[in-house]
Design a protein around this motif. Structure first.
Motif: not given
Length: 182
Positions: A153-168
């Protein structure tokens, strides 16, 4: 394998030479190369990786040895068996989902295409979350299943936070040029 490693260390005393040629890595990974080359040479991929019986046996071996490893020490040969069983399970699952229009597979492809964002940004999110309390708890009360779920769960949250921050960040042309050279 251990005897081959020992033979090299006795006959080639220079650690620099052994390290330069990555002899230790060669010895450790040789069985994986050999099995892959054998499977490829005799075109056994479909027979092995689409066979549910082999998957079931591999899954039982992997699960049993993985749990056993947590409570006892195992030797190198058994460790190779554990690793091969895990690899067979992963490849079987990839073979099963590769031809289907699968939501999970699409998400994994998206993550793979955006790995630069994850690689650059995950470091910041790892340090934001204070995981020492959870780590101390699991040191005191180890539970493999809950540790795996929390870590996943921790890894998935970090991956998606990184993806959406990169998109932003890509929305700004200047920041995108500086960070991603695009």
């Amino acid at each position: 394998m251990t005897s081959l490693k020992g033979f090299a260390h006795i006959n080639i005393n220079n650690e620099d030479i052994l390290n330069a040629f990555q002899f230790t890595q060669l010895v450790v990974y040789w069985p994986f190369f050999f099995v892959a080359a054998f499977i490829n040479r005799y075109k056994l991929q479909d027979q092995l990786f689409l066979n549910n019986n082999i998957f079931t046996i591999s899954l039982l071996i992997f699960g049993g040895l993985f749990i056993y490893k947590e409570y006892s020490s195992i030797d190198n040969l058994v460790m190779y068996l554990l690793q091969f069983a895990g690899i067979f399970c992963i490849i079987y699952l990839i073979y099963k989902i590769k031809d289907k229009n699968n939501v999970i597979l699409n998400k994994l492809c998206h993550i793979g295409r955006s790995s630069l964002d994850i690689y650059i940004l995950h470091y910041f999110f790892i340090h934001v979350a204070y995981m020492k309390i959870i780590g101390n708890y699991f040191l005191k009360y180890p539970n493999f299943i809950i540790e795996t779920i929390v870590t996943l769960a921790y890894s998935i949250v970090i991956v998606y936070c990184s993806l959406y921050t990169g998109k932003l960040l890509r929305e700004s042309k200047l920041i995108s040029k500086i960070l991603f050279n695009k």
